[in-house]
Design an enzyme around this catalytic site. Structure first.
Site, PDB file in Angstrom:
ATOM      1  N   GLU A  14      36.925  37.788  40.251  1.00 15.96           N
ATOM      2  CA  GLU A  14      36.552  38.869  41.175  1.00 15.96           C
ATOM      3  C   GLU A  14      36.896  38.489  42.613  1.00 15.96           C
ATOM      4  O   GLU A  14      36.932  37.307  42.960  1.00 15.96           O
ATOM      5  CB  GLU A  14      35.035  39.118  41.080  1.00 15.96           C
ATOM      6  CG  GLU A  14      34.636  40.264  40.161  1.00 15.96           C
ATOM      7  CD  GLU A  14      34.943  41.644  40.743  1.00 15.96           C
ATOM      8  OE1 GLU A  14      35.767  41.755  41.673  1.00 15.96           O
ATOM      9  OE2 GLU A  14      34.353  42.611  40.262  1.00 15.96           O
ATOM     10  N   ASP A  15      37.108  39.483  43.450  1.00 18.27           N
ATOM     11  CA  ASP A  15      37.318  39.228  44.867  1.00 18.27           C
ATOM     12  C   ASP A  15      35.987  38.976  45.571  1.00 18.27           C
ATOM     13  O   ASP A  15      35.828  38.031  46.329  1.00 18.27           O
ATOM     14  CB  ASP A  15      38.083  40.385  45.542  1.00 18.27           C
ATOM     15  CG  ASP A  15      37.458  41.759  45.277  1.00 18.27           C
ATOM     16  OD1 ASP A  15      36.476  41.859  44.495  1.00 18.27           O
ATOM     17  OD2 ASP A  15      37.962  42.742  45.841  1.00 18.27           O
ATOM     18  N   ASP A  71      28.988  42.055  45.709  1.00 16.37           N
ATOM     19  CA  ASP A  71      28.158  42.624  46.765  1.00 16.37           C
ATOM     20  C   ASP A  71      26.837  43.081  46.142  1.00 16.37           C
ATOM     21  O   ASP A  71      25.904  42.295  46.000  1.00 16.37           O
ATOM     22  CB  ASP A  71      28.946  43.762  47.424  1.00 16.37           C
ATOM     23  CG  ASP A  71      28.243  44.373  48.614  1.00 16.37           C
ATOM     24  OD1 ASP A  71      27.331  43.743  49.154  1.00 16.37           O
ATOM     25  OD2 ASP A  71      28.610  45.495  49.018  1.00 16.37           O
ATOM     26  N   PHE A 126      31.386  43.772  56.198  1.00 16.58           N
ATOM     27  CA  PHE A 126      32.524  44.286  55.450  1.00 16.58           C
ATOM     28  C   PHE A 126      33.770  43.468  55.781  1.00 16.58           C
ATOM     29  O   PHE A 126      34.164  43.364  56.934  1.00 16.58           O
ATOM     30  CB  PHE A 126      32.764  45.770  55.760  1.00 16.58           C
ATOM     31  CG  PHE A 126      33.785  46.370  54.840  1.00 16.58           C
ATOM     32  CD1 PHE A 126      33.433  46.761  53.554  1.00 16.58           C
ATOM     33  CD2 PHE A 126      35.102  46.521  55.247  1.00 16.58           C
ATOM     34  CE1 PHE A 126      34.382  47.288  52.684  1.00 16.58           C
ATOM     35  CE2 PHE A 126      36.056  47.051  54.382  1.00 16.58           C
ATOM     36  CZ  PHE A 126      35.693  47.438  53.105  1.00 16.58           C
ATOM     37  N   ARG A 149      45.262  44.262  52.623  1.00 14.61           N
ATOM     38  CA  ARG A 149      45.308  43.328  51.496  1.00 14.61           C
ATOM     39  C   ARG A 149      46.257  42.167  51.787  1.00 14.61           C
ATOM     40  O   ARG A 149      46.101  41.079  51.261  1.00 14.61           O
ATOM     41  CB  ARG A 149      45.794  44.040  50.217  1.00 14.61           C
ATOM     42  CG  ARG A 149      44.854  45.090  49.686  1.00 14.61           C
ATOM     43  CD  ARG A 149      45.253  45.462  48.260  1.00 14.61           C
ATOM     44  NE  ARG A 149      44.691  46.740  47.841  1.00 14.61           N
ATOM     45  CZ  ARG A 149      43.470  46.911  47.341  1.00 14.61           C
ATOM     46  NH1 ARG A 149      42.672  45.885  47.214  1.00 14.61           N
ATOM     47  NH2 ARG A 149      43.050  48.098  46.964  1.00 14.61           N
TER      48      ARG A 149
END
Ligand code: 5GP
Length: 180
Positions: free
Chosen positions: A104-105, A108, A157, A170
């Site tokens: 996963e990146d 959250d 964020f 990205r």
């Protein structure tokens, strides 16, 4: 023509530099290889956000590594998790009996990962673990802990190194905090 991305009216503040990301991935890759010995590891790259991390991670693991891709959409273009996970691309082959690592990146609220763990565990992998580049523990809505965490970050964020805002940023080689 400019080589830097436009900031779309917002501010980008570098948070994790490229060299730190590289060094941490080398550590995690070595740790995973130690944990799995000479077994084949199946890395499930969760698209799109983790494709750059996964590309670096699988090379840091070394040995026998399979790579699968799972397309997931949870934001629908905004900056808030909706809790609604849409599968946009399923795995191309069965994972039954395999040592699977979800790559996963960022975690959250934990809602996406919760969904993915349920979805993949019913396919009977031999083992199912989670590796995330970033973790924002302050914002959890469901209890969720990754087996391998690159960096724990504050509830802000972030973009870059695969993470986007409406499909941009990205390609930043580092992780930055985005403020509108
Ligand atoms: P969760 O379901 O845990 O709330 O969110 C998981 C997904 O939301 C991540 O895989 C990622 O795509 C997106 N996400 C969560 N936080 C951030 C963030 O700070 N920046 C970006 N670009 N995406 C995020």
């Amino acid at each position: 023509m400019s080589a830097s991305p436009s900031n779309g009216g917002g501010q980008l503040r570098p948070l994790i530099p490229e060299e730190k990301i590289r060094a941490r991935i080398a550590e995690i890759g070595a740790q995973i290889r130690r944990d799995f010995g000479d077994r084949t590891v199946t890395c499930v790259c969760v698209l799109k956000g983790s494709f750059i991390f996964a590309a670096d991670l699988i090379r840091a693991i070394g040995g026998d590594v399979r790579c699968e891709f799972l397309g997931v959409s949870s934001y629908q273009g905004g900056t808030q998790s909706t809790g609604v996970v849409k599968i946009t691309k399923d795995l191309s082959s069965p994972i039954e009996g395999q040592d699977v690592i979800i790559v996963e990146d960022i975690i959250d609220t934990g809602l996406t990962l919760h969904y993915l763990l349920e979805m993949l565990s019913v396919r009977h992998p031999k083992s199912l673990s989670v590796c995330t580049l970033l973790d924002k523990p302050a914002n959890r809505e469901v209890e969720m802990e990754a087996d391998y965490v690159g960096f724990s970050i504050p509830d802000e964020f972030v973009v870059g190194y695969g993470l986007d805002l409406a499909e941009l940023y990205r390609n930043l080689p580092y992780v930055a905090v985005y403020t509108p």
